[in-house]
Design a protein around this motif. Structure first.
Motif, PDB file in Angstrom:
ATOM      1  N   PRO A 123      43.561  34.006  61.743  1.00 43.28           N
ATOM      2  CA  PRO A 123      42.340  34.835  62.202  1.00 43.28           C
ATOM      3  C   PRO A 123      40.942  34.451  61.308  1.00 43.28           C
ATOM      4  CG  PRO A 123      44.364  36.342  62.191  1.00 43.28           C
ATOM      5  CD  PRO A 123      44.503  35.134  61.381  1.00 43.28           C
ATOM      6  N   ASP A 124      41.255  34.314  60.172  1.00 40.27           N
ATOM      7  CA  ASP A 124      40.203  34.010  59.115  1.00 40.27           C
ATOM      8  C   ASP A 124      39.411  32.779  59.622  1.00 40.27           C
ATOM      9  OD1 ASP A 124      42.647  32.728  58.392  1.00 40.27           O
ATOM     10  OD2 ASP A 124      41.713  32.596  56.461  1.00 40.27           O
TER      11      ASP A 124
ATOM     12  N   TYR B 239      39.694  31.281  62.877  1.00 39.35           N
ATOM     13  CA  TYR B 239      39.209  31.421  64.022  1.00 39.35           C
ATOM     14  C   TYR B 239      37.707  32.009  63.860  1.00 39.35           C
ATOM     15  CZ  TYR B 239      38.274  33.930  68.455  1.00 39.35           C
ATOM     16  OH  TYR B 239      37.804  34.444  69.446  1.00 39.35           O
ATOM     17  N   ASN B 240      37.658  32.982  62.865  1.00 34.73           N
ATOM     18  CA  ASN B 240      36.571  33.795  62.805  1.00 34.73           C
ATOM     19  C   ASN B 240      35.447  33.046  62.309  1.00 34.73           C
ATOM     20  OD1 ASN B 240      37.361  36.440  63.756  1.00 34.73           O
ATOM     21  ND2 ASN B 240      38.137  37.126  61.681  1.00 34.73           N
ATOM     22  N   ARG B 241      35.656  32.204  61.395  1.00 38.86           N
ATOM     23  CA  ARG B 241      34.642  31.043  60.803  1.00 38.86           C
ATOM     24  C   ARG B 241      34.197  30.231  61.987  1.00 38.86           C
ATOM     25  NH1 ARG B 241      35.275  27.715  55.046  1.00 38.86           N
ATOM     26  NH2 ARG B 241      33.135  26.773  55.592  1.00 38.86           N
TER      27      ARG B 241
ATOM     28  N   GLU C  38      32.079  32.058  64.170  1.00 35.70           N
ATOM     29  CA  GLU C  38      30.894  32.302  63.992  1.00 35.70           C
ATOM     30  C   GLU C  38      29.817  30.838  63.880  1.00 35.70           C
ATOM     31  OE1 GLU C  38      27.030  33.400  62.482  1.00 35.70           O
ATOM     32  OE2 GLU C  38      29.003  34.725  63.466  1.00 35.70           O
TER      33      GLU C  38
ATOM     34  N   LYS D 261      39.023  35.468  73.735  1.00 33.00           N
ATOM     35  CA  LYS D 261      40.166  35.781  72.855  1.00 33.00           C
ATOM     36  C   LYS D 261      41.550  35.563  73.173  1.00 33.00           C
ATOM     37  CE  LYS D 261      37.424  38.431  69.484  1.00 33.00           C
ATOM     38  NZ  LYS D 261      37.369  39.936  68.843  1.00 33.00           N
TER      39      LYS D 261
ATOM     40  N   THR E  39      35.610  37.806  75.965  1.00 34.78           N
ATOM     41  CA  THR E  39      34.738  38.304  74.817  1.00 34.78           C
ATOM     42  C   THR E  39      33.540  38.965  75.239  1.00 34.78           C
ATOM     43  OG1 THR E  39      33.562  36.219  74.912  1.00 34.78           O
ATOM     44  CG2 THR E  39      35.420  36.196  73.083  1.00 34.78           C
TER      45      THR E  39
END
Length: 456
Positions: free
Chosen positions: A289-290, A292-294, A297, A427, A456
């Protein structure tokens, strides 16, 4: 029943058995003689059974999802530099590590040349500068694909859909074919060619090789007809600007047959490698997930810089640096298939002789998880590819040297364009986190990576 009658009735079968036995003995003798008489300084290893060699062992390793074990076990046993085997009916030297990769890539047309199994020929044509103008088309097609095949459903299988997307894109880019029915007409036989690419070359009904060759002939016939038609239109209309890759090749003076062979190879590559990379990128983004989040963004930043309805451009792709690091790490852990060369002269490597005509094979499995080049190699860490990245020839998903995969930039563009549209619209979560992975020859999630979608 009279014994003589029984013997007479069995005689034809006995004759056939004797002929078969003698033939096998002769073949085995010739095979053994050729194995030892050519040179006494061959790389260490074993050739396995006559003709079949170790192909069945290798294909079994692919099915089990452990092709790296087939390679590393033999490299450990015989030589960490180069070892010999027999695959797909060919004497073959397996080159190991960055030094082996460099030797093959830098030796192109000096002592080796490109080679692939007989079921298909690989291409050597795609110009990166011409691809810049296709980024908006790729973006529009990615949006259309997601709207039609993803948005209406709450569950999808990623692998078959990514194949559908990459193949449709190839039809549009290579040949200006957009009709879904025509695309599907080409897609089915191409799947057979792709499935038989790495198979034992037994041209007999029922085998994967036979189906691949038969489908290849059918596709070539269709391609030649289409290319001939485009050539006629090109001459009649006096076109000076190419609308697709076939036009480019016709304008370069290539023959219809040569273009057909190259397009066939390009389609096989797009059907397999790129769709696999997209599939495993989706998989790894789910698991981390980290990361994915980057990625999200970075892609949202690109999206915010665009006007309403404005498609992506070449300059936008250059901003997706971290996303490409993620894709590279995916290719490291779920690598595409390696590649082949053929010795065009007797050559020496690591003190061993590889005879002219032998095939050479380079594979990412001996470098991608080597801690000397990738510390903590089992860890998914896209930051490995930031800055200077890995050492030269340690990470070669697209090959290297003059024969570096001509579709490298094309693949980068279509992967990043698709991921941009996917993460900014959805997502998702895996429906089977423990799905088994096999190889054929690239990695394949056996259930097609089923996921549950959330808009999303």
């Amino acid at each position: 029943m009279d014994v003589d009658v029984v013997i007479d009735s069995l005689m034809p079968y006995l004759v056939h058995l004797v002929v078969l036995y003698v033939s096998v003995c002769v073949i085995h003798f010739i095979y053994k003689y050729k194995s030892t008489a050519v040179t006494s300084n061959l790389p260490p290893g074993r050739k396995g059974l006559p003709y079949i060699g170790e192909t069945l062992d290798y294909m079994l390793a692919l099915r089990r999802g452990t092709p790296d074990k087939f390679i590393t076990d033999r490299a450990t046993k015989y030589s960490p530099h180069v070892f010999r085997t027999s695959l797909f009916g060919e004497d073959m030297a397996i080159f190991c590590g960055p030094a082996g990769n460099k030797f093959l890539f830098s030796g192109e047309n000096k002592y080796v040349t490109s080679w692939w199994p007989r079921s298909v020929n690989k291409p050597s044509l795609l110009k990166p500068e011409s691809l810049q103008h296709y980024v908006p088309v790729m973006d529009i097609m990615a949006k259309e694909h997601l709207h039609k095949h993803w948005l209406p459903y709450n569950q999808v299988q990623v692998l078959p859909l990514s194949k559908k997307y990459t193949f449709a894109l190839a039809c549009r880019f290579f040949m200006s074919v957009q009709d879904p029915d025509v695309v599907e007409k080409f897609a089915k036989p191409f799947a057979l060619v792709s499935a038989g690419l790495i198979s034992l070359p037994i041209d007999f009904p029922g085998t994967a090789f036979y189906r691949a060759v038969k489908a290849g002939r059918s596709i070539r016939k269709e391609l030649l007809a289409l290319i001939t038609k485009k050539k006629k239109e090109l001459l009649e209309k006096g076109k000076t600007v190419a609308s697709d890759l076939v036009d480019n090749m016709l304008m370069d003076g290539m023959s219809v047959v040569e273009i057909g062979n190259k397009i066939l190879g390009l389609f096989v590559a797009s059907h397999k490698s790129t769709s696999t990379v997209i599939t495993f990128t989706v998989s790894y983004l789910t698991d981390y997930p980290d990361v994915y989040n980057r990625v999200l963004e970075e892609q949202m930043e690109v999206l915010r810089s665009k006007g309403p309805g404005e498609p992506l451009k070449w300059e936008d792709i250059q901003k997706m640096k971290y996303t490409w690091c993620v894709v590279c790490e995916v290719m490291r852990l779920a690598p595409p298939f390696g590649g082949f060369r053929e010795a065009i002269t007797d050559l020496t490597y690591a003190g061993y002789t590889i005879p002219k005509g032998w095939k050479a094979f380079w594979t990412p499995h001996l470098t991608n998880k080597n801690p000397d080049y990738f510390p903590n190699p089992e860890k998914f860490d896209p930051s490995r590819f930031e800055g200077n990245g890995p050492p030269p020839y340690a990470f070669v998903p697209f090959g290297g040297g003059p024969r570096m995969c001509p579709g490298k930039e094309y693949a980068r563009l279509e992967i990043l364009t698709f991921i941009h549209n996917l993460v900014t619209k959805f997502k998702w979560e895996k429906l089977n986190p423990n799905e088994k992975i096999s190889y054929n020859p690239s990695p394949i999630p056996e259930e097609g990576l089923p996921i549950k979608l959330h808009a999303t």
